[in-house]
Structures are given as C-alpha cells and as structure tokens.
Design a protein around this motif. Structure first.
Motif, PDB file in Angstrom:
ATOM      1  N   ASN B  36       0.764  -1.346   0.211  1.00  0.00           N
ATOM      2  CA  ASN B  36       0.139  -0.045  -0.081  1.00  0.00           C
ATOM      3  C   ASN B  36       1.040   1.403   0.037  1.00  0.00           C
ATOM      4  O   ASN B  36       1.865   1.240   0.681  1.00  0.00           O
ATOM      5  CB  ASN B  36      -0.926  -0.001   1.177  1.00  0.00           C
ATOM      6  N   GLY B  37       0.371   2.093  -0.844  1.00  0.00           N
ATOM      7  CA  GLY B  37       1.129   3.563  -0.959  1.00  0.00           C
ATOM      8  C   GLY B  37       2.572   3.414  -1.630  1.00  0.00           C
ATOM      9  O   GLY B  37       3.334   4.307  -1.651  1.00  0.00           O
ATOM     10  N   LYS B  40       1.523   2.591  -7.092  1.00  0.00           N
ATOM     11  CA  LYS B  40       1.019   1.850  -8.160  1.00  0.00           C
ATOM     12  C   LYS B  40      -0.177   2.806  -8.986  1.00  0.00           C
ATOM     13  O   LYS B  40      -0.105   3.285 -10.037  1.00  0.00           O
ATOM     14  CB  LYS B  40       0.305   0.524  -7.829  1.00  0.00           C
ATOM     15  N   GLU B  81      -8.873   3.347  -9.784  1.00  0.00           N
ATOM     16  CA  GLU B  81      -9.035   2.700  -8.431  1.00  0.00           C
ATOM     17  C   GLU B  81     -10.499   2.488  -8.011  1.00  0.00           C
ATOM     18  O   GLU B  81     -11.041   1.846  -7.388  1.00  0.00           O
ATOM     19  CB  GLU B  81      -8.146   3.494  -7.434  1.00  0.00           C
ATOM     20  N   HIS B 194      -3.515  -6.844  -5.344  1.00  0.00           N
ATOM     21  CA  HIS B 194      -3.029  -7.176  -4.150  1.00  0.00           C
ATOM     22  C   HIS B 194      -3.183  -8.891  -3.912  1.00  0.00           C
ATOM     23  O   HIS B 194      -2.630  -9.423  -3.045  1.00  0.00           O
ATOM     24  CB  HIS B 194      -3.443  -6.586  -2.675  1.00  0.00           C
TER      25      HIS B 194
END
Ligand SMILES: Nc1ncnc2c1ncn2[C@@H]1O[C@H](COP(=O)(O)OP(=O)(O)OP(=O)(O)O)[C@@H](O)[C@H]1O
Ligand SMILES: [Mg+2]
Lengths: 282, 245
Positions: B36-37, B40, B81, B194
C-alpha cells in the motif's frame, strides 16, 4: 468541439432525473407567476393614481411595455440569482465526488469541449426558463377582449393599448443573456470545489458582487473621490451587470451591452478552463 | 505499446514515484505489485494522462502522452481505483456515453455497448440505474467502461476488487482473451492487484514497486524458478523496505 453534444446531453439527462431540476422549474414557474401578477397590480395602482388626480394625459401615455413587462423582467434577475447557482452547482463538483473526472480527463476530449459542454447544458436550462416565463407577458398579446386585458383595464375609461412585441423580445433577450452570464459564473464556481453547497454559495456571492459593483462605484463618486477614482468607478460600473441588464430589460438594444455579456461569458469560461486544468497541476 | 521512461512524481517534498521505466509489447499482461502506498495508482494515473509527471515521459501506442495526449488517450482503456460512474444513469446509457467520448464511430456504438455488457456479465442489469447496483456490479460496469471502445492498451487499477469468485474467474479469462495474440490484434494490459494468486494465474510478467521505485521486473517463471513463491518475493521486498525506513 464534436464532444460538446455528448457532454451537454449527458449533463441534461442527469439534471432531469434529479429532483433539483424539477424543484427549480416549479419554483421558477410559481415565482414568475407571482411577480407577473405583482407587476400588473402595480400597473393598476399607477393608473388609479393618475385617474384620481385627473391627469388623463399621463394616463394616455402609460403603456404595458414600460409599466408591466419591463418591471416584470427586471425583477426576475433576483430569481435567477438564486436559481441558476442551484442548476450549476453540480456541474464540476459532482464529477469530483463521483470520481468521473478521472474518466473525462483520460478520454480524448479537449478541455474546451468539456467546459463548453457543461456551459451549454446550463445554458439550455436557462433557455427553458426564459421560454416558460415568456408565456406570461405573451398573455398580454392575446386579442384585446380576452379576460386578462379586460381585467387589467377594468374600471378605467381607456382604450386598451397594444403592447409592443419587439420591445418585449428585447427584454427577454436581456434576461436570457443575464441568465447565460450567471450560468458561466456558476460553472466557474462549481469548478473550484468538490462540495455542491460551497459551489452554490460561491456562485451566489460572485453574482451579488458582480451586481453591486455599480453601487460601489456610485459610493466612490459620492465621496468626492479624485480623478483616478472616477475612472475606476467607470470601470466598476461597466463591469457590473446591473446597468447593462436594465437597459436591455427596458427594450433598449445596444451592441455595447451585448458585447458586455459576451465578454463576461467568455471571461468566466476561460477562468473555468484554467481552474479545471489546474486540477492536473496540483 | 507502452514505453515509460524515468517517470517521477513528487507531491511537494514527497517522492511518490521515483524514476520508473519499463516497456511493454503487444500481448503482454503485466502484474503491477507493491505494498500500500507504493505508487501503483500514481504511476497508472500518469500513464493514462490524468496526472502530469514531475519528470520523465511515456508513449502509448507510439503517441507521447504529453505531446499527443488525444491520440494516446484514444488507445487507452482505464479502470481507476474507484470506478468512475454516474449513479443516476442506467448501465447501457452510461456505456453509450463512454463510447461517444472515446470516439467510437456512430455505427459501431451499439454493438460496442452490447459486447461490453455481454463480456462483463451485465445483461441482467443493463437497464438498472448504476446507483442501485451492488459494489461488485458497479466494479463490472467500471471494467465494461474500460473495454467498451476496444482499446489497445488496458490499464486496470485493482480490477477484481469486490467481485465474487465466479466473476473473478470470468474477468480473468476476459483479460487473458483480450491479450491473446491469436486474436486479430493483441492488447497490452497492466493491472495492479494485491491478490498474488491472480498474478500467478494471468500475469506472465511482474513489476514490483516499493516506495516509488521499481525493484523487480521479470517474468513470473524466472521469479518463481528457485522454488520460492511469489509471496516470498513480495514479503522479502516489502520487509527489506520496512527495515530501511
Ligand atoms: N494527491 C496526493 N497528494 C499527496 N500525496 C499523495 C497524493 N496521492 C497519493 N499520494 C501519496 O503517494 C503515495 C503513493 O500512492 P498510490 O495511491 O500511488 O499508492 P498505491 O501503490 O496505489 O497504494 P494502494 O495499494 O494502497 O492502492 C502514497 O504515499 C500516497 O499517500
Ligand atoms: Mg492504489
């Protein structure tokens, strides 16, 4: 500019499935009817006054254009002041909350197509409003022995004068241009925030300032300001919508006033484009 | 199809993407991984032209995204997203709107919409208002929106989030079919996720970024050659970064 239709069409369809559009239309129809009756009432009181003091020459000169239609069109600006920001508040703000700006900004659209498309949608709505309120003064053009003219002139010893069609159309043109200018200002306000309520009040504030600039200018002159202030007050008066609109509402078509509205619309669309683009340059 | 060169993005002092370069050929499916972060979404937003890069350049189907943005965007299908949906529109009307702003010729719009509805399993809901759909169906509409104009490059930010297992399988086979060189024109697909099993199932190539830097770029086969799982690789990279920080 070939995507303008797609953007504007989608916007209008969304507007007409939302309750906002119908709330605005209903409120507008009610207010227009109310102000129209009020104008007629004012007209009758004026005539009554001159009849009672016996000034029949003045009474002969009174006409429907100046005493009914013009005041009616002039008072409608305040309705536009509150309703048009309600129409424009979602134009860009809702794209941000929906995340759809990410779709629009990654599609093969130019920024101008997007901004103009939004403005055209709001402008189309303004046009619908003008067509709706135009019906009220149009009643005065019905044959002279229809109830409405009979009612207006009942109790007066007068020939029922015919109103002037072109003068009324000029007034409506003025209100239409005012509405388009307000739509451009509202579009700009909506591009500045993601919150529709903020967009609404921002537009309202901008429009009030724009209207009151001439009042500010008058104050400056009244205080006996010097030469520079005088030219400043000329600029402020020119920038203010009120004088330009008042002239058109009374049926005086002057290309300088038309140019003013074109300038204001263009200026606020340029500002909108800059503001939408700046989202990319955070 | 995609040529990214030294893409860098700063938010103020913060370096979100740091000098990321890669090229992708037609027919490639690239799994874009990272904690995360990692950067991407930011990288994908730059490739699609939504965000300007602080530095670096990229070409999509031969068009520079900064100098020829319209031509580059015409070649891209992008699932952000958060799927970019208008809640008050119905599914078919929304997709029709997308074909118009993506320059699908008028004569082909209807069949493009029907085919996207078909391929994303939206047949039963195509007259429903988007706002009334469940999360998974909204995600499917988002995917339909990305493929409706038959783009040559697909950039999908977590495409299978919120989908049920059967739909995940269908979307995966859809992605495989789009990239299949056996078809008339092979697509290039970059997808972030993920779910490592997803990468193992459909992405022959893996790019792993961490704290904005590209740290792995190799074929899945090579990565897992020494008997290590993709999860091991991911954990090692992420943990090493954790120690460095
Ligand atoms: N508008 C912004 N302003 C400042 N920082 C931002 C902004 N957008 C993203 N960032 C930062 O950039 C970094 C990369 O974010 P990004 O969304 O690209 O990560 P990601 O790899 O997609 O993560 P995830 O797996 O959670 O989706 C994060 O640290 C994030 O906080
Ligand atoms: Mg992300």
């Amino acid at each position: 500019m070939r995507h303008v239709g797609a953007i504007a069409g989608r916007e209008l369809r969304s507007l007409f499935v939302s309750p906002v559009a119908y709330a605005v239309l209903t409120l507008f129809a009610v207010l227009a009817g109310f102000f129209f009756l009020l104008s007629i009432q004012g007209f009758r009181e004026t005539m009554n006054y001159y009849q009672q003091i016996g000034q029949f020459d003045v009474l002969e000169q009174i006409n429907l254009n100046n005493q009914v239609i013009a005041p009616f069109i002039q008072v409608m600006w305040i309705v536009f002041l509150f309703l048009i920001p309600g129409i424009t508040m979602g134009l860009f703000a809702s794209e941000k909350t929906n995340g759809t700006q990410e779709l629009l900004m990654t599609s093969p659209l130019t920024m101008w197509e997007l901004v103009v498309g939004k403005f055209v949608a709001a402008g189309a709505f303004v046009t619908i409003l003008i067509a709706m309120m135009g019906l009220f003064p149009a009643l005065l053009f019905l044959d002279a022995d229809t109830p409405i003219l009979g009612w207006i002139f009942s109790g007066f010893d007068l020939a029922e004068p015919d109103p002037e069609g072109l003068q009324m159309l000029a007034g409506l043109l003025g209100l239409w241009l005012l509405g388009l200018t307000y739509a451009a200002v509202g579009t700009f306000a909506s591009s500045l925030t993601r919150n529709q309520l903020v967009a609404f009040f921002l537009a309202l504030a901008l429009l009030l300032i724009l209207w009151l600039l001439s009042v500010v200018a008058d104050l400056g002159v009244a205080e006996g300001a010097m030469g520079t202030a005088a030219s400043l007050s000329t600029v402020l008066t020119w920038l203010s919508t009120s004088d330009h609109f008042d002239k058109l509402a009374r049926g005086l078509v002057d290309t300088r006033d038309l140019a003013y509205f074109a300038f204001m619309i263009g200026a606020f669309l340029v500002l909108t484009k800059t503001s939408v683009e700046s989202v990319r340059w955070r | 199809m995609i040529e990214a060169e030294g893409i860098t993005k700063r938010y103020g002092d913060f370096l979100a993407v740091d000098d990321v370069s890669f090229t992708a050929q037609a027919g490639e499916v690239i799994g874009f991984l990272g904690p995360n972060g990692a950067g991407k979404t930011t990288t994908m937003r730059i490739l699609t032209g939504f965000l300007p890069a602080t530095d670096g350049s990229a070409r999509i189907a031969g068009h520079d995204i900064f100098n020829e943005p319209l031509a580059a965007r015409r070649a891209i299908g992008y699932l952000p997203e958060n799927p970019p949906l208008y809640p008050e529109m119905d599914v078919a009307g929304y997709l029709e709107f997308v074909t118009r702003i993506k320059d699908v010729p008028r004569a082909r719009r209807r069949s493009a919409v029907e085919s996207a509805i078909e391929r994303c399993g939206l047949k039963d809901v195509h007259r429903r208002v988007i706002g009334s759909l469940s999360k998974g169906f909204r995600q499917r509409v988002g995917i339909a929106q990305a493929i409706v104009h038959d783009p040559r490059v697909l950039i999908l930010d977590e495409p299978t989030v919120g989908l049920d297992p059967i739909q995940i399988r269908e979307i995966r086979s859809l992605i495989a079919a789009l990239a299949d060189p056996g078809k008339s024109e092979a697509r290039t697909i970059v997808l972030s996720t993920h779910i490592l099993a997803e990468v193992e199932a459909i992405c022959p190539r893996v790019i792993l970024i961490n704290q904005g830097r590209k740290v792995v770029d190799s074929s899945l086969a090579e990565l897992t050659a020494e008997g290590q799982s993709l999860e091991d690789v991911f954990a090692r990279v992420a943990l090493r970064a954790g120690e460095a920080a």
